[in-house]
Design an enzyme around this catalytic site. Sequence first.
Site, short mmCIF file in Angstrom:
data_model
loop_
_atom_site.label_atom_id
_atom_site.label_comp_id
_atom_site.label_asym_id
_atom_site.label_seq_id
_atom_site.Cartn_x
_atom_site.Cartn_y
_atom_site.Cartn_z
N SER A 1 -11.37 8.12 16.09
CA SER A 1 -11.08 8.07 17.62
C SER A 1 -11.96 9.11 18.35
CB SER A 1 -9.65 8.30 17.58
OG SER A 1 -9.31 8.64 19.25
N TYR B 1 -2.14 13.40 15.93
CA TYR B 1 -3.15 11.99 15.84
C TYR B 1 -4.36 12.65 15.83
CZ TYR B 1 -5.43 7.74 17.40
OH TYR B 1 -6.15 6.78 17.46
P1 NDP Z 1 -2.12 -1.33 16.99
O1 NDP Z 1 -0.89 -0.57 17.21
O2 NDP Z 1 -2.32 -2.38 17.79
O3 NDP Z 1 -2.16 -1.72 15.27
C1 NDP Z 1 -1.89 -1.12 14.50
C2 NDP Z 1 -1.67 -1.63 13.11
O4 NDP Z 1 -1.32 -0.72 12.20
C3 NDP Z 1 -0.56 -2.63 13.21
O5 NDP Z 1 -0.93 -4.05 12.70
C4 NDP Z 1 0.75 -1.90 12.67
O6 NDP Z 1 1.54 -2.73 12.14
C5 NDP Z 1 -0.30 -0.97 11.64
N1 NDP Z 1 0.77 -0.03 11.03
C6 NDP Z 1 1.02 0.96 11.55
N2 NDP Z 1 1.67 1.78 10.93
C7 NDP Z 1 1.96 1.12 9.47
C8 NDP Z 1 2.41 1.36 8.50
N3 NDP Z 1 3.44 2.42 8.24
N4 NDP Z 1 2.25 0.68 7.26
C9 NDP Z 1 1.53 -0.42 7.56
N5 NDP Z 1 0.75 -0.94 8.72
C10 NDP Z 1 1.10 -0.15 9.87
O7 NDP Z 1 -3.35 -0.45 17.03
P2 NDP Z 1 -4.81 -0.34 17.38
O8 NDP Z 1 -5.28 -1.97 16.87
O9 NDP Z 1 -5.12 -0.04 18.59
O10 NDP Z 1 -5.63 0.42 16.35
C11 NDP Z 1 -6.22 0.33 15.26
C12 NDP Z 1 -7.03 1.55 15.04
O11 NDP Z 1 -7.95 1.96 15.99
C13 NDP Z 1 -6.09 2.67 14.74
O12 NDP Z 1 -6.42 3.27 13.57
C14 NDP Z 1 -6.27 3.42 15.92
O13 NDP Z 1 -5.83 4.90 15.77
C15 NDP Z 1 -7.52 3.34 16.34
N6 NDP Z 1 -7.98 3.42 17.51
C16 NDP Z 1 -7.46 2.32 18.65
C17 NDP Z 1 -7.86 2.70 19.92
C18 NDP Z 1 -7.60 1.82 21.05
O14 NDP Z 1 -7.90 2.07 22.30
N7 NDP Z 1 -6.75 0.85 20.77
C19 NDP Z 1 -8.85 3.77 20.38
C20 NDP Z 1 -9.35 4.65 19.16
C21 NDP Z 1 -8.81 4.34 17.95
P3 NDP Z 1 2.91 -3.26 12.73
O15 NDP Z 1 2.08 -4.28 13.69
O16 NDP Z 1 3.63 -3.92 11.76
O17 NDP Z 1 3.37 -2.26 13.63
#
Ligand code: NDP
Length: 251
Positions: free
Chosen positions: A157, A170
């Site tokens: 990030s 985070y």
């Molecule tokens: P979302 O919250 O949309 O998706 C996150 C995913 O991770 C979901 O599928 C969620 O599952 C899964 N997840 C969370 N906790 C767990 C757990 N305990 N066990 C298994 N699965 C888990 O996030 P994004 O798609 O936005 O983010 C994806 C990555 O990109 C992350 O690492 C985030 O930090 C990074 N990021 C995102 C940015 C953004 O602007 N979107 C910017 C910078 C970095 P469930 O759906 O079941 O909750």
Amino acid sequence: MLDYQAPATLLNNKVILVTGAGDGIGREAALTFAAHGATVILLGRTVAKLEAVYDQIEAAGHPLPAIAPVDLKGATASHYRGMAETFAEQFGRLDGVLFNAGLLGTLSPFEHIQEKEWDEVMQVNVKSEFLLTQALLPLVRQTAKQHGEASLLYTSSSVGRKGRAYWGSYAISKFAVEGMMEVLADELENTGVRVNSINPGGTRTKMRASAFPAEDAMALKTPADLMPLYLYLMGADSQGKTGQTFVAQPK
Ligand code: NDP
């Protein structure tokens, strides 16, 4: 955005694990990798979401995926080792892993970070990735030896590269992810396994909406917009690139 046109067969015959494959960027990456020929292992905690992705891949006629239901908050080392054994038996190879699942936690002043929440964010964003990587490495190294290359891709990030007020656990967890990537890249030099990290940049997902509830989400890039870089880093065209931090949305 990266101007990369992936050939439709880029990931043919490859097996790729995506964590957090049920939603957001991970969901799009899973669909995209499958559309480019990969057999995708969908890892996540909400089975209904993983099944919906499975159905979409099946309906499109892409290689049938597999589902790995795991809550990264509670899974242990033996869990991950068992999973790695299953992948070895079932597929005999693992060409790539996209470590994408992540937890934002609560944005707050440093003094107000709750210990319990710190632990959860570190568990999901860092420790689970350490344990999963450790369990999968033998299969990934073997795949690189047999097939010439493999790719480990971690998700960072902007706040994992430059600390920012109130992003507490985070931001710190994402710095740790960058550190893990660099240590691994150095250790795996000359094994054919490349290790890199990607900063997606602000992207239209649930996580982004919870961090910035007041912004106009329609002004943001979508997960689909980022996919050229994800494809590039997962496919053989990025061979030789390792230990690097990539930005999906350069300014
Ligand atoms: P979302 O919250 O949309 O998706 C996150 C995913 O991770 C979901 O599928 C969620 O599952 C899964 N997840 C969370 N906790 C767990 C757990 N305990 N066990 C298994 N699965 C888990 O996030 P994004 O798609 O936005 O983010 C994806 C990555 O990109 C992350 O690492 C985030 O930090 C990074 N990021 C995102 C940015 C953004 O602007 N979107 C910017 C910078 C970095 P469930 O759906 O079941 O909750």
